[in-house]
Design a protein around this motif. Structure first.
Motif, PDB file in Angstrom:
ATOM      1  N   UNK A 135       0.818  -1.217   0.000  1.00 47.44           N
ATOM      2  CA  UNK A 135       0.000   0.000   0.000  1.00 47.44           C
ATOM      3  C   UNK A 135       0.854   1.271   0.000  1.00 47.44           C
ATOM      4  N   UNK A 136       2.032   1.189   0.571  1.00 47.60           N
ATOM      5  CA  UNK A 136       2.875   2.384   0.628  1.00 47.60           C
ATOM      6  C   UNK A 136       3.520   2.643  -0.735  1.00 47.60           C
ATOM      7  N   UNK A 137       3.581   3.897  -1.126  1.00 46.77           N
ATOM      8  CA  UNK A 137       4.262   4.220  -2.380  1.00 46.77           C
ATOM      9  C   UNK A 137       5.730   4.541  -2.138  1.00 46.77           C
ATOM     10  N   UNK A 138       6.011   5.051  -0.951  1.00 52.25           N
ATOM     11  CA  UNK A 138       7.381   5.479  -0.694  1.00 52.25           C
ATOM     12  C   UNK A 138       7.695   5.330   0.786  1.00 52.25           C
ATOM     13  N   UNK A 139       8.896   4.911   1.077  1.00 52.87           N
ATOM     14  CA  UNK A 139       9.324   4.845   2.475  1.00 52.87           C
ATOM     15  C   UNK A 139      10.723   5.437   2.588  1.00 52.87           C
ATOM     16  N   UNK A 140      10.935   6.204   3.657  1.00 47.55           N
ATOM     17  CA  UNK A 140      12.244   6.807   3.896  1.00 47.55           C
ATOM     18  C   UNK A 140      12.753   6.324   5.246  1.00 47.55           C
ATOM     19  N   UNK A 141      13.968   5.816   5.254  1.00 46.62           N
ATOM     20  CA  UNK A 141      14.605   5.431   6.517  1.00 46.62           C
ATOM     21  C   UNK A 141      15.578   6.531   6.889  1.00 46.62           C
ATOM     22  N   UNK A 142      15.361   7.135   8.045  1.00 51.54           N
ATOM     23  CA  UNK A 142      16.236   8.220   8.482  1.00 51.54           C
ATOM     24  C   UNK A 142      17.100   7.729   9.632  1.00 51.54           C
TER      25      UNK A 142
END
Lengths: 316, 492
Positions: free
Chosen positions: B207-214
């Motif tokens: 479902x997610x289009x984008x994920x960012x790991x900070x």
């Protein structure tokens, strides 16, 4: 002037060479094998040996030192053990954060310190002077990481004007970049400004007692005119010295601030690299800092000559 | 007054309205450590799996959220030749993110690469029992073993066993190309890694289009980043001291789960005084686990009495056997001839559980007459001195590898426990494929090491995650150190 430059350049090179040797030896002596660090607890001896070969760690120390130094001369800082990318690229990327941050902090501290120092000196012993001196005491006493945390709580958590940290990247615009550097720059600048204010004030007070100041006033200049035209310029030598020292400190000493604000700068890179035993990165970054400090000192020397014509005379 | 507030109010209203209509499809997650590279087959760092496992890369099998083994790139398998030959049927429609088709060649390439002489795979031991990998047809592959191995499907689920494409494997460290539901988008070193949805994924689309790991390692920085809204979730949150405060805030939900991390006070079984089982038992009874969990971990952690995860079905609760009993400790020390004269070193690696826990343990040991001198070490130093050099008396460490009781069968392992019975038992476990018999053997092994007081077993490391309360589907437990985002979505 040419002779002077040549002499300075030779001593600069010698300093760098000695520094490279010290840095290499000290870091090699520190226990901890990069390969076994990278492979962790379950690694088998042959795996570690394979990685050591791949990283070039099985060569002799002398060979490694020589290839490191000769690489640096050609602008090749080697390859990071952990990231497996050229160190020069990594450092360049980090410099695009640390250098603007240091400059931003230096500009802020200068903008604060010059007027405050001049104001305090011209009202020596008065209420303004006492107040400024009181504030500078506070500025020196407050640790900048603690001040940084306060800034985050107020401006990021409560007011939401800034993000708590991180760096948006220059590609999202100069304004956005500067915005994410503002809180870190302020927390770095405050203690610097306090020191600079005190130096500015005392240096001006020294100059104000000089004979040429009396002459200037006798010529009919107002005290303000005399201050700006004669005193200020002569008081600049100690101020420039401190600014030079501060700039080196800002670049090297931003480690804590970069960690508080999780900024991907040079300070954080050193911190990470030491923990990860990424020796080649640690060595190269330290050399770069040594180079920066030596260069700044050199430039400050040139600046002395610029503000004080007497020094130029001697050198000819 | 009215004018000043109307614009922000309007903005808030617009946001609220648009939020009501469309759920967010992006997420920003905090992770403590930056991965050194993004190739899980060429480094040990758990931080690599935290970003890429199940998101970018997949193996033949994979871990489910509860630690069970599920099919991944292998749609199914059969076991032949009395456990010596595993035949895997592969997914027909899987592709790599660069468009290359997935086939048996990739499986053979990846496993051969991990097993090769010059392999730098940190878990090369997982593949030690594989004799060869045989391509039967493009979508069928057989793994032939040297001896039957009940652990094979489990071993193949590790991040170190994911499948890479020969064409892109060399660059996987910086540009990972896998078959997973997300593809790599961007890595700003020191700051973040971004991944985006892969449109041609073979399985159920995410479902997610984008994920960012900070990457945020400072506990205080993590706290302020969560409060300031810079992060949507911090699945492995580094500041347990703020959890209670975040838990009462309706904007966040705090999820407590378990990890595979058995935190132990390891003893050097090969050198005096810890080569004497009475001294080891004395140390064990001197320790008050609850005090350590409260003092070092703010109450988060499950007491354990053996080297095994409590959430595992084969777990035996042996905590009573090593209950806090300082009088018994003193008696045992006296019997062993060490009344009030024992001075030992306690070498501590950097994590908070070790540093804070070490102070408490030193105080507890002092109460029974053992002086433990604390030495704080960096990770690299710890690996060198304690783990590799075996130069220590006591140390505190969390063993985060899943199902790692096998380390007790290796007399050369850093705590140097040498017991032929246990070694024989582990050998028979390795060849046993029947689940019930495996459970029985695993429980026997747990009992043996508890009876021998090999180490002092402290607690199972908890996993505390903080997330925006509208985020659903994050893993509660961590059967492996991963942030599997395949089931994550924003509640509308």
């Amino acid at each position: 002037m040419l002779h002077y430059l040549l002499k300075r350049s030779a001593s600069l090179l010698a300093t760098l060479l000695v520094a490279s040797l010290i840095v290499f030896v000290v870091i090699e002596v520190v226990p901890g094998d990069p390969a076994s660090y990278m492979l962790g607890m379950n690694a088998q001896p042959d795996t570690i040996a394979a990685l050591r070969t791949e990283l070039g760690l099985d060569e002799s120390r002398v060979a490694r030192y020589l290839s490191w130094v000769s690489g640096m001369v050609q602008g090749d800082f080697g390859r990071s053990y952990t990231y497996r990318t050229p160190v020069a690229e990594m450092v360049a990327e980090r410099l695009w954060i640390s250098l603007p941050l240091a400059s931003y902090a230096l500009v802020l501290s200068t903008l604060l310190a010059f007027p405050a120092g001049i104001w305090a000196a011209s009202r020596r012993g008065g209420i303004a002077d006492t107040a400024v001196m009181g504030f500078t005491q506070l500025g020196i006493a407050i640790p900048n990481f603690w001040f940084a945390l306060l800034l985050v709580l107020l401006f990021a958590v409560n007011l939401g004007w800034f993000t708590a940290g991180g760096f948006s990247g220059w590609q999202s615009g100069i304004f956005a970049g500067l915005k994410s550097l503002t809180l870190p720059a302020v927390s770095l600048a405050l203690p610097q400004a306090a020191i600079l204010t005190r130096v500015m004030r005392s240096s001006l007070l020294d100059v104000l007692n000089e004979d040429f100041m009396r002459t200037a006033r006798a010529k009919g200049l107002s005290s303000r005119q005399a201050m700006l035209r004669h005193a200020l310029r002569n008081a600049m030598i100690p101020v420039l010295t401190i600014m030079g020292l501060q700039f080196s400190f800002l670049i090297a000493g931003a480690i804590i601030i970069e960690n508080v604000f999780f900024l991907p700068g040079l300070g954080r890179l050193i911190f990470q690299s030491i923990a990860q035993r990424d020796l080649i990165v640690v060595e190269s970054v330290i050399m770069l800092l040594v180079f920066a400090v030596v260069m700044v000192t050199f430039l400050i020397d040139l600046a002395y000559a610029w503000v004080d014509p007497r020094l130029r005379q001697q050198r000819r | 007054m009215n004018k000043r507030f109307s614009l922000p109010a309007l903005l808030v209203l617009t946001c609220a309205v648009s939020n009501a209509f469309a759920a967010r499809t992006d997420i920003i997650l905090g992770v403590q450590l930056e991965p050194p590279n993004l190739d899980p087959t060429a480094g040990a760092a758990a931080a690599i799996d935290e970003v890429v496992y199940a998101n970018i890369f997949e193996g033949l099998t994979r871990f489910g959220p509860d630690g069970s083994i599920k099919p991944a790139l292998a749609a199914g398998w059969s076991i032949e030749d009395e456990g010596l030959r595993y035949i895997f049927g592969l997914r027909a429609d899987a592709t790599f993110h660069d468009g290359a088709e997935f086939s048996a060649d990739d499986v053979k390439f990846s496993i051969d690469r991990a097993m090769a002489d010059d392999s730098t795979n940190a878990q090369k031991g997982l593949f030690a029992n594989i004799d060869n990998v045989e391509i039967i047809d493009p979508l069928t592959i057989a793994i032939n073993l040297k001896q039957p191995d009940g652990n094979l499907l489990f071993n193949l689920a590790w991040g170190d066993a994911v499948i890479l494409d020969p064409a892109s494997a060399a660059d996987a460290a910086t540009h990972p190309v896998g078959t997973g539901p997300f593809k790599f988008a961007n890595w700003v070193q020191g700051d973040r890694v971004e991944i985006v949805r892969y449109a041609d994924y073979w399985g159920k689309p995410v479902k997610l289009e984008k994920a960012t790991f900070k990457f945020i390692s400072e506990p205080t920085a993590a706290y302020s980043a969560i409060l300031a809204g810079d992060l949507d979730a911090f699945p492995n949150y580094p500041a347990p001291e703020n959890l209670a405060q975040l838990d009462v805030d309706p904007r966040y939900s705090v999820v407590l789960g378990s990890t595979e991390g058995e935190t132990i006070l390891a003893m050097n079984n090969a050198v005096a005084p810890f080569d004497d089982v009475r001294v080891r038992e004395a140390v064990v009874h001197a320790i008050n686990r609850d005090e350590i969990i409260d003092g070092a971990m703010y109450g988060y952690g499950t007491p354990i009495g053996t080297h095994f995860a409590p959430h595992n079905p084969a777990y035996l609760d042996l905590t009573a056997q090593s209950a806090f009993d300082p009088e018994k400790s003193k008696a045992l020390l006296k019997e062993a001839g060490h009344e009030n004269d024992l001075t030992v070193t306690l070498k501590l690696p950097p994590p908070v559980y070790a540093r804070r826990g070490g102070e408490i343990i030193a105080a507890q040991l002092r109460d029974v007459g053992i002086t433990a001198n604390i030495e704080n070490l960096e990770w690299a130093q710890w690996l060198e001195q304690v783990f590799k050099g075996k130069d220590f008396d006591l140390t505190i460490i969390s063993h985060t590898e899943p199902m790692d009781i096998g380390i007790y069968a290796n007399p050369d392992y850093y705590f140097q426990y040498d017991n032929a019975d246990l070694q024989a038992l582990m050998t028979s476990l390795n060849t046993e494929t029947d689940p019930d018999k495996r459970t029985e053997l695993l429980q026997q092994a747990q009992q043996i090491i508890a009876d021998d007081y090999v180490n002092a077993y402290l607690f199972q490391l908890a996993r505390a995650g903080v997330a925006n309360s509208r985020i659903k589907g994050l893993w509660e437990n961590s059967p492996t150190q991963a942030n599997d985002l395949t089931g994550v979505y924003w509640e509308e």
